[in-house]
Scaffold this motif. Structure first.
Motif, short mmCIF file in Angstrom:
data_model
loop_
_atom_site.label_atom_id
_atom_site.label_comp_id
_atom_site.label_asym_id
_atom_site.label_seq_id
_atom_site.Cartn_x
_atom_site.Cartn_y
_atom_site.Cartn_z
N PHE A 34 0.82 -10.30 8.43
CA PHE A 34 -0.47 -10.02 8.14
C PHE A 34 -1.07 -8.55 7.97
O PHE A 34 -0.98 -8.07 9.51
N ARG A 35 -1.27 -7.95 7.43
CA ARG A 35 -1.86 -6.48 7.30
C ARG A 35 -3.41 -6.20 6.74
O ARG A 35 -3.99 -6.87 5.62
N LEU A 36 -4.50 -6.48 7.82
CA LEU A 36 -5.14 -5.59 7.59
C LEU A 36 -5.75 -3.94 7.18
O LEU A 36 -5.29 -3.43 8.06
N PHE A 37 -6.61 -3.67 6.48
CA PHE A 37 -6.88 -2.26 6.15
C PHE A 37 -7.72 -2.14 6.07
O PHE A 37 -8.83 -3.03 5.09
N SER A 38 -8.58 -0.98 6.30
CA SER A 38 -10.28 -0.98 6.90
C SER A 38 -10.94 0.38 7.03
O SER A 38 -11.49 1.61 6.82
N LYS A 39 -9.26 1.63 6.45
CA LYS A 39 -9.40 3.17 6.64
C LYS A 39 -8.70 3.59 5.50
O LYS A 39 -8.34 2.88 4.71
N TRP A 40 -8.74 4.67 4.81
CA TRP A 40 -8.99 5.29 4.23
C TRP A 40 -8.99 4.93 2.33
O TRP A 40 -9.77 3.81 2.18
N GLU A 41 -7.40 4.74 2.01
CA GLU A 41 -7.29 4.27 0.29
C GLU A 41 -8.48 2.96 -0.07
O GLU A 41 -8.08 2.12 1.52
N LEU A 42 -9.16 3.02 -0.87
CA LEU A 42 -9.68 1.15 -1.35
C LEU A 42 -8.37 1.02 -1.64
O LEU A 42 -8.36 -0.64 -1.71
N LEU A 43 -8.25 1.51 -2.74
CA LEU A 43 -7.74 1.23 -4.23
C LEU A 43 -6.55 0.06 -4.34
O LEU A 43 -6.30 -0.97 -4.54
N ARG A 44 -5.74 0.65 -3.69
CA ARG A 44 -4.39 0.30 -3.64
C ARG A 44 -4.46 -1.40 -2.61
O ARG A 44 -3.52 -1.81 -2.91
N PRO A 45 -4.78 -1.13 -1.42
CA PRO A 45 -5.01 -2.62 -0.63
C PRO A 45 -5.53 -3.25 -0.86
O PRO A 45 -5.01 -4.58 -0.89
N VAL A 46 -6.76 -2.94 -1.86
CA VAL A 46 -7.20 -4.07 -2.19
C VAL A 46 -6.83 -4.97 -3.73
O VAL A 46 -6.58 -6.05 -3.68
N LEU A 47 -5.78 -3.98 -4.56
CA LEU A 47 -4.78 -4.77 -5.83
C LEU A 47 -4.11 -5.45 -4.77
O LEU A 47 -3.13 -5.93 -5.17
N ALA A 48 -3.31 -4.79 -3.64
CA ALA A 48 -2.43 -5.93 -2.97
C ALA A 48 -2.81 -7.10 -2.15
O ALA A 48 -2.40 -8.22 -2.81
N SER A 49 -4.53 -7.46 -2.24
CA SER A 49 -4.96 -7.93 -1.65
C SER A 49 -5.00 -9.54 -2.70
O SER A 49 -4.82 -10.40 -2.64
N MET A 50 -5.20 -8.87 -3.82
CA MET A 50 -4.93 -10.50 -5.15
C MET A 50 -3.76 -10.49 -5.96
O MET A 50 -3.94 -10.76 -6.49
N ALA A 51 -2.40 -9.73 -5.21
CA ALA A 51 -1.41 -9.63 -5.83
C ALA A 51 -0.67 -11.11 -5.67
O ALA A 51 0.32 -11.16 -4.93
#
Length: 265
Positions: A130-147
Motif C-alpha cells: 500500500f502506498r500513500l502519495f502526498s507530494k509532487w504530481e497529483l494527477l497520476r496518484p489520483v488516477l491510480a487510486s480510483m483504478a
C-alpha cells in the motif's frame, strides 16, 4: 435546512478527514462536505486521507471546489458511462482517458498547491504494498487510486504499477492516526456491503468480488473513528442515475448537519 450567517460556528479544534472508496457513493461524502462548508468547518480540516472515490473527492475539495460544484461536475462528466468502454478491452473494461482529461482541467497539478494536505492511497501490484502519495504530481496518484482492477487500467508511476488503494487498505485510518495523533478523526465509510445483489455481467462480478474482499479490513477499524458516517445507500458502485445520486448527496448533507450540530454542542 437553511444556514444563516449567524449559524456559522466558531470551532476550536482541528480534524483529520478519512474517506473510503465505493465509486458513485462518494457523492454522499460530498453532501457531508457541503454541511461542513456551511457550518464553517472546512477550515478546521488539518488533512484529508482518501482512497479511490475518497481520493477523487479529496482532490477536488482540496483544489478549491465547493461540494455542490463537485456534484454537478460529476453528473455532467459521464465518467462511468459505457461510452468509455475500451475496445478491445485489453487492459480494462473502461478507458481512463476521459477521467484523465477531466482531472487535468479540474484539479491542481501538484499536492503542494492544494489548500490542505491530501494523502492518496494506492496499491502497488508489483510489490504488493500500500502506498500513500502526498507530494509532487497529483494527477497520476489520483488516477491510480480510483483504478478499480479490471474496470480502469493500472497506472505506472514512480517505479510502481498502481491500482485502487482499496485492494490493500480501503479506509486509511491507521495512517491518519499515525501522522496526526493529536487530531480527532472524521470518517466517511462508504463501503457498506449489501447482500444478495444481482450479478448480471462481467462488471457486476468484478465489483462485487472486490467489495467482498475488503469487508474484514474495514469493519475492524470503524470503532477507532471519533466521528463516523456510515449508512447503507441505494446506489451502485458505478451508478449514473441522477435521481439516486442527488438523493445520496442530500442524505449526506442532512447527516452532516445533524452530526456536526451535535458535535458543536
Amino acid at each position: 435546512m437553511f444556514i444563516f450567517e449567524e449559524d456559522i460556528m466558531a470551532w476550536d479544534k482541528k480534524y483529520v478527514l478519512v474517506i473510503s472508496w465505493w465509486g458513485t457513493k462518494g457523492l454522499y461524502a460530498c453532501g457531508i462536505l457541503k454541511a461542513m462548508e456551511e457550518l464553517g468547518l472546512r477550515d478546521q480540516i488539518e488533512a484529508i486521507y482518501g482512497v479511490s472515490a475518497g481520493a477523487l473527492t479529496g482532490a477536488y475539495w482540496a483544489s478549491g471546489w465547493k461540494a455542490e460544484d463537485i456534484l454537478e461536475r460529476f453528473l455532467t462528466s459521464e465518467l462511468f458511462s459505457f461510452k468509455n468502454i475500451a475496445l478491445p478491452p485489453k487492459m480494462s473494461l473502461l478507458r481512463s482517458s476521459v477521467v484523465e482529461d477531466l482531472l487535468k482541467q479540474d484539479i491542481k497539478p501538484s499536492f503542494e498547491e492544494l489548500s490542505v494536505p491530501l494523502y492518496v492511497g494506492t496499491t502497488d501490484i508489483w510489490k504488493a504494498e500500500f502506498r500513500l502519495f502526498s507530494k509532487w504530481e497529483l494527477l497520476r496518484p489520483v488516477l491510480a487510486s480510483m483504478a478499480i482492477p479490471g474496470i480502469f487500467p493500472a497506472v505506472e508511476y514512480d517505479g510502481s504499477m498502481l491500482v485502487d488503494g482499496g485492494v490493500l487498505c480501503n479506509f486509511p485510518l491507521e495512517y491518519a492516526k499515525r501522522d496526526y495523533p493529536e487530531q480527532e478523526v472524521i470518517g466517511i465509510y462508504l463501503g457498506q456491503f449489501k447482500k444478495d445483489q444481482p450479478v448480471r455481467n462481467l462488471m457486476d462480478t468484478l465489483l462485487l468480488s472486490y467489495a467482498v474482499s475488503m469487508q474484514a479490513y474495514l469493519l475492524k477499524d470503524l470503532d477507532q473513528v471519533d466521528y463516523l458516517f456510515k449508512r447503507e445507500l441505494n446506489v451502485g458502485v458505478l451508478d449514473s442515475d441522477e435521481e439516486k445520486i442527488r438523493d445520496i448527496f442530500d442524505q449526506g448533507y442532512e447527516d452532516g448537519l445533524q452530526k456536526f450540530w451535535t458535535l458543536a454542542k
